[in-house]
Design a protein around this motif. Sequence first.
Motif, PDB file in Angstrom:
ATOM      1  N   VAL A  97       0.859  -1.184   0.000  1.00 37.97           N
ATOM      2  CA  VAL A  97       0.000   0.000   0.000  1.00 37.97           C
ATOM      3  C   VAL A  97       0.894   1.232   0.000  1.00 37.97           C
ATOM      4  CG1 VAL A  97      -1.759   1.298   1.284  1.00 37.97           C
ATOM      5  CG2 VAL A  97      -1.787  -1.215   1.307  1.00 37.97           C
ATOM      6  N   LEU A  98       0.590   2.186  -0.864  1.00 41.04           N
ATOM      7  CA  LEU A  98       1.326   3.447  -0.893  1.00 41.04           C
ATOM      8  C   LEU A  98       0.448   4.558  -0.348  1.00 41.04           C
ATOM      9  CD1 LEU A  98       3.890   5.032  -1.671  1.00 41.04           C
ATOM     10  CD2 LEU A  98       2.848   5.419  -3.926  1.00 41.04           C
ATOM     11  N   VAL A  99       0.983   5.286   0.624  1.00 42.31           N
ATOM     12  CA  VAL A  99       0.261   6.366   1.296  1.00 42.31           C
ATOM     13  C   VAL A  99       0.955   7.684   0.977  1.00 42.31           C
ATOM     14  CG1 VAL A  99      -0.326   7.347   3.552  1.00 42.31           C
ATOM     15  CG2 VAL A  99      -0.501   4.866   3.169  1.00 42.31           C
ATOM     16  N   ARG A 100       0.159   8.694   0.659  1.00 44.51           N
ATOM     17  CA  ARG A 100       0.709  10.022   0.420  1.00 44.51           C
ATOM     18  C   ARG A 100      -0.139  11.062   1.119  1.00 44.51           C
ATOM     19  NH1 ARG A 100       2.465  11.046  -5.413  1.00 44.51           N
ATOM     20  NH2 ARG A 100       4.285   9.998  -4.520  1.00 44.51           N
ATOM     21  N   ASP A 101       0.504  11.846   1.979  1.00 43.84           N
ATOM     22  CA  ASP A 101      -0.170  12.940   2.689  1.00 43.84           C
ATOM     23  C   ASP A 101      -1.484  12.488   3.328  1.00 43.84           C
ATOM     24  OD1 ASP A 101       1.849  14.709   2.110  1.00 43.84           O
ATOM     25  OD2 ASP A 101       0.897  15.466   0.298  1.00 43.84           O
ATOM     26  N   GLY A 102      -1.445  11.332   3.976  1.00 42.50           N
ATOM     27  CA  GLY A 102      -2.597  10.866   4.729  1.00 42.50           C
ATOM     28  C   GLY A 102      -3.631  10.099   3.957  1.00 42.50           C
ATOM     29  N   VAL A 103      -3.410   9.904   2.656  1.00 41.10           N
ATOM     30  CA  VAL A 103      -4.392   9.245   1.805  1.00 41.10           C
ATOM     31  C   VAL A 103      -3.736   8.069   1.085  1.00 41.10           C
ATOM     32  CG1 VAL A 103      -5.924   9.532  -0.192  1.00 41.10           C
ATOM     33  CG2 VAL A 103      -5.721  11.360   1.492  1.00 41.10           C
ATOM     34  N   ILE A 104      -4.470   6.987   0.924  1.00 38.09           N
ATOM     35  CA  ILE A 104      -3.986   5.852   0.145  1.00 38.09           C
ATOM     36  C   ILE A 104      -4.049   6.217  -1.336  1.00 38.09           C
ATOM     37  CG2 ILE A 104      -4.448   3.458  -0.512  1.00 38.09           C
ATOM     38  CD1 ILE A 104      -5.658   3.093   2.302  1.00 38.09           C
ATOM     39  N   VAL A 105      -2.939   6.029  -2.046  1.00 41.78           N
ATOM     40  CA  VAL A 105      -2.926   6.356  -3.474  1.00 41.78           C
ATOM     41  C   VAL A 105      -2.704   5.142  -4.359  1.00 41.78           C
ATOM     42  CG1 VAL A 105      -2.249   8.761  -3.160  1.00 41.78           C
ATOM     43  CG2 VAL A 105      -0.475   7.018  -3.360  1.00 41.78           C
ATOM     44  N   GLU A 106      -2.253   4.023  -3.794  1.00 46.35           N
ATOM     45  CA  GLU A 106      -2.060   2.828  -4.606  1.00 46.35           C
ATOM     46  C   GLU A 106      -2.106   1.588  -3.721  1.00 46.35           C
ATOM     47  OE1 GLU A 106       1.040   0.944  -7.935  1.00 46.35           O
ATOM     48  OE2 GLU A 106       1.542   2.824  -6.913  1.00 46.35           O
ATOM     49  N   VAL A 107      -2.771   0.548  -4.222  1.00 46.61           N
ATOM     50  CA  VAL A 107      -2.838  -0.748  -3.558  1.00 46.61           C
ATOM     51  C   VAL A 107      -2.661  -1.810  -4.628  1.00 46.61           C
ATOM     52  CG1 VAL A 107      -4.240  -2.328  -2.175  1.00 46.61           C
ATOM     53  CG2 VAL A 107      -4.468   0.136  -1.835  1.00 46.61           C
ATOM     54  N   GLY A 108      -1.739  -2.732  -4.400  1.00 44.25           N
ATOM     55  CA  GLY A 108      -1.573  -3.765  -5.407  1.00 44.25           C
ATOM     56  C   GLY A 108      -0.400  -4.675  -5.139  1.00 44.25           C
ATOM     57  N   ALA A 109      -0.188  -5.615  -6.078  1.00 39.31           N
ATOM     58  CA  ALA A 109       0.902  -6.569  -5.945  1.00 39.31           C
ATOM     59  C   ALA A 109       2.248  -5.919  -6.205  1.00 39.31           C
ATOM     60  CB  ALA A 109       0.685  -7.744  -6.890  1.00 39.31           C
ATOM     61  N   ASN A 110       2.275  -4.893  -7.050  1.00 35.52           N
ATOM     62  CA  ASN A 110       3.536  -4.239  -7.409  1.00 35.52           C
ATOM     63  C   ASN A 110       3.346  -2.727  -7.375  1.00 35.52           C
ATOM     64  OD1 ASN A 110       5.277  -6.632  -8.275  1.00 35.52           O
ATOM     65  ND2 ASN A 110       3.452  -6.921  -9.562  1.00 35.52           N
ATOM     66  N   ILE A 111       3.307  -2.170  -6.173  1.00 34.82           N
ATOM     67  CA  ILE A 111       3.097  -0.730  -6.066  1.00 34.82           C
ATOM     68  C   ILE A 111       4.380   0.014  -6.435  1.00 34.82           C
ATOM     69  CG2 ILE A 111       1.345  -1.000  -4.279  1.00 34.82           C
ATOM     70  CD1 ILE A 111       3.466  -0.045  -2.243  1.00 34.82           C
ATOM     71  N   THR A 112       4.220   1.248  -6.854  1.00 33.92           N
ATOM     72  CA  THR A 112       5.347   2.113  -7.162  1.00 33.92           C
ATOM     73  C   THR A 112       5.863   2.740  -5.874  1.00 33.92           C
ATOM     74  OG1 THR A 112       4.384   2.637  -9.313  1.00 33.92           O
ATOM     75  CG2 THR A 112       6.124   4.103  -8.509  1.00 33.92           C
ATOM     76  N   VAL A 113       7.125   2.509  -5.549  1.00 33.04           N
ATOM     77  CA  VAL A 113       7.719   3.080  -4.345  1.00 33.04           C
ATOM     78  C   VAL A 113       8.595   4.250  -4.748  1.00 33.04           C
ATOM     79  CG1 VAL A 113       9.136   2.666  -2.307  1.00 33.04           C
ATOM     80  CG2 VAL A 113       7.699   0.824  -3.224  1.00 33.04           C
ATOM     81  N   PRO A 114       8.154   5.483  -4.511  1.00 28.71           N
ATOM     82  CA  PRO A 114       8.944   6.650  -4.919  1.00 28.71           C
ATOM     83  C   PRO A 114      10.273   6.718  -4.173  1.00 28.71           C
ATOM     84  CG  PRO A 114       6.684   7.264  -4.369  1.00 28.71           C
ATOM     85  CD  PRO A 114       6.887   5.867  -3.880  1.00 28.71           C
ATOM     86  N   ASP A 115      11.267   7.335  -4.803  1.00 31.63           N
ATOM     87  CA  ASP A 115      12.554   7.544  -4.144  1.00 31.63           C
ATOM     88  C   ASP A 115      12.351   8.365  -2.876  1.00 31.63           C
ATOM     89  OD1 ASP A 115      13.767   6.235  -6.224  1.00 31.63           O
ATOM     90  OD2 ASP A 115      14.301   8.075  -7.308  1.00 31.63           O
ATOM     91  N   GLY A 116      12.961   7.928  -1.796  1.00 32.86           N
ATOM     92  CA  GLY A 116      12.885   8.677  -0.545  1.00 32.86           C
ATOM     93  C   GLY A 116      11.679   8.374   0.307  1.00 32.86           C
ATOM     94  N   ALA A 117      10.802   7.489  -0.171  1.00 27.84           N
ATOM     95  CA  ALA A 117       9.627   7.151   0.641  1.00 27.84           C
ATOM     96  C   ALA A 117      10.043   6.385   1.892  1.00 27.84           C
ATOM     97  CB  ALA A 117       8.648   6.318  -0.168  1.00 27.84           C
ATOM     98  N   THR A 118       9.321   6.607   2.969  1.00 28.23           N
ATOM     99  CA  THR A 118       9.496   5.768   4.153  1.00 28.23           C
ATOM    100  C   THR A 118       8.925   4.394   3.839  1.00 28.23           C
ATOM    101  OG1 THR A 118       9.318   7.643   5.658  1.00 28.23           O
ATOM    102  CG2 THR A 118       8.873   5.463   6.573  1.00 28.23           C
ATOM    103  N   THR A 119       9.740   3.357   3.985  1.00 31.67           N
ATOM    104  CA  THR A 119       9.311   2.007   3.625  1.00 31.67           C
ATOM    105  C   THR A 119       9.143   1.164   4.876  1.00 31.67           C
ATOM    106  OG1 THR A 119      10.469   2.131   1.501  1.00 31.67           O
ATOM    107  CG2 THR A 119       9.867  -0.055   2.295  1.00 31.67           C
ATOM    108  N   ILE A 120       7.995   0.522   4.978  1.00 32.77           N
ATOM    109  CA  ILE A 120       7.706  -0.408   6.066  1.00 32.77           C
ATOM    110  C   ILE A 120       7.578  -1.790   5.463  1.00 32.77           C
ATOM    111  CG2 ILE A 120       6.037  -1.079   7.839  1.00 32.77           C
ATOM    112  CD1 ILE A 120       5.270   1.884   8.074  1.00 32.77           C
ATOM    113  N   ASP A 121       8.468  -2.688   5.843  1.00 37.81           N
ATOM    114  CA  ASP A 121       8.456  -4.058   5.335  1.00 37.81           C
ATOM    115  C   ASP A 121       7.617  -4.926   6.264  1.00 37.81           C
ATOM    116  OD1 ASP A 121       8.939  -6.579   4.332  1.00 37.81           O
ATOM    117  OD2 ASP A 121      11.104  -6.270   4.075  1.00 37.81           O
ATOM    118  N   ALA A 122       6.527  -5.474   5.731  1.00 37.29           N
ATOM    119  CA  ALA A 122       5.657  -6.334   6.531  1.00 37.29           C
ATOM    120  C   ALA A 122       6.272  -7.700   6.785  1.00 37.29           C
ATOM    121  CB  ALA A 122       4.303  -6.489   5.843  1.00 37.29           C
ATOM    122  N   ASN A 123       7.347  -8.015   6.097  1.00 38.95           N
ATOM    123  CA  ASN A 123       8.067  -9.282   6.316  1.00 38.95           C
ATOM    124  C   ASN A 123       7.140 -10.496   6.209  1.00 38.95           C
ATOM    125  OD1 ASN A 123      10.776  -8.295   6.815  1.00 38.95           O
ATOM    126  ND2 ASN A 123       9.972  -7.473   8.751  1.00 38.95           N
ATOM    127  N   GLY A 124       6.262 -10.464   5.238  1.00 36.92           N
ATOM    128  CA  GLY A 124       5.359 -11.590   5.027  1.00 36.92           C
ATOM    129  C   GLY A 124       4.149 -11.604   5.935  1.00 36.92           C
TER     130      GLY A 124
END
Length: 422
Positions: A44-71
């Motif tokens: 799931v990709l979140v931007r400024d408090g709102v979900i902007v993308e959900v999927g199997a292969n979301i786009t992760v912008p450079d510099g985004a805070t990444t949270i790995d769910a580790n499965g």
Amino acid sequence: MKMLVTLITAGLALSGTALAQDIAVINGRVITNTAQGQIETGGVLVRDGVIVEVGANITVPDGATTIDANGGWITPGIFAPFTQLGLIEVALESSTNDAGASESDFSVALDVVDSFNPNGTYLATNRMEGITRFAVFPSTGHNLFAGQGALGNTSGNADSLFETQSFVYADLSQSGASTAGGSRSAAWAFLEAAFGDARAYPGRYSSGSGDALNRYDAAALVDVVRGRTPLILQVDRASDIRRAIRLAEDNAPLQIIIYGGAEAWIVGEDLAEAGIPVLMDPMRNLPSSFDALGSTLEAAARLNDAGVSVAYTTQTADGYFNPRLLPQHAGNAVTNGVPWADAFRAITLTPAEVFGVDDQLGALAPGYIADVVVWDGDPLEVMSAPTHVIIDGEDTDLTSRQTRLRDRYADIEDTTPFGYRH
């Protein structure tokens, strides 16, 4: 309904460079509560408090805070539809208990927003267990009307009540009957008289008083009788629920929501036909009163099969500190015949539907408010726990007064003489 915050709209274009509030949650089983269903491995990709993308292969912008769910599991936040969070700190200490006002002359007009404490310690203990949204209810006082409830989040922020005057709560069970004069006939007569006062407001009060309510309470009930604000009725007995259905039919466009509903499964088809949702605890299985003789662990499954919209509560636990047990209660519903997806929906999207905020909360979809929980396992398994709880796009603190006390005293060596140790 009155909004206290302006909700952020979606539709922001994705770019190759992250904004300050970009959070990407990746590498987990995603429970969307949408037509997408479950995504075995996605994010799931979140931007400024709102979900902007959900999927199997979301786009992760450079510099985004990444949270790995580790499965692990990535889900919407849990929505507790009946709580007294922020109203009670110590139940038996009156100075910390603002849930009810039995000595007040007012009832419908009492508004929980004026009693709610966003610094209540139980908000943190529920947040760290995955509760992100809740409805907060007052307790009844001198008559069967308790007052007006609100919707909030567990962030602990000063503006955490995001919608006030969301519903009016009234007790039409045996306890409400005793308050109204001793019988159900008295309780329903009082309710009908109160409706009459609200319909005749303000004219009836220009030269006199109401049949049941004072001027201030009648004014607070106007939006209920006009169908703009839901009326939540606490009833358990099947006959009382049938009476509530008739009340809704006779007073259209009145919106009714049933709370309690121990015997609601007996009239499930009638509730489904009337479109009346039920807030119930799937773990109620004891005949705790003559109103609840039909209690059964199969009630949730039977209501589900009848097509009733059901949101789960923790009524058999404690409403002011244990909404955090909702996933466990939903897991027990699965054990007793409710499909997993339906049970999880009953603690996320269905409560949002009941309170009219399902276009913003309860699902993982572009445009929804970013309430996202990362779990280390199946959220309905009792041993699973959140590793991250995101509310309004903010990765929140998962500590509480309880965890701080645990950490403070866990490794202290007792050097006092033996006789002083305890």
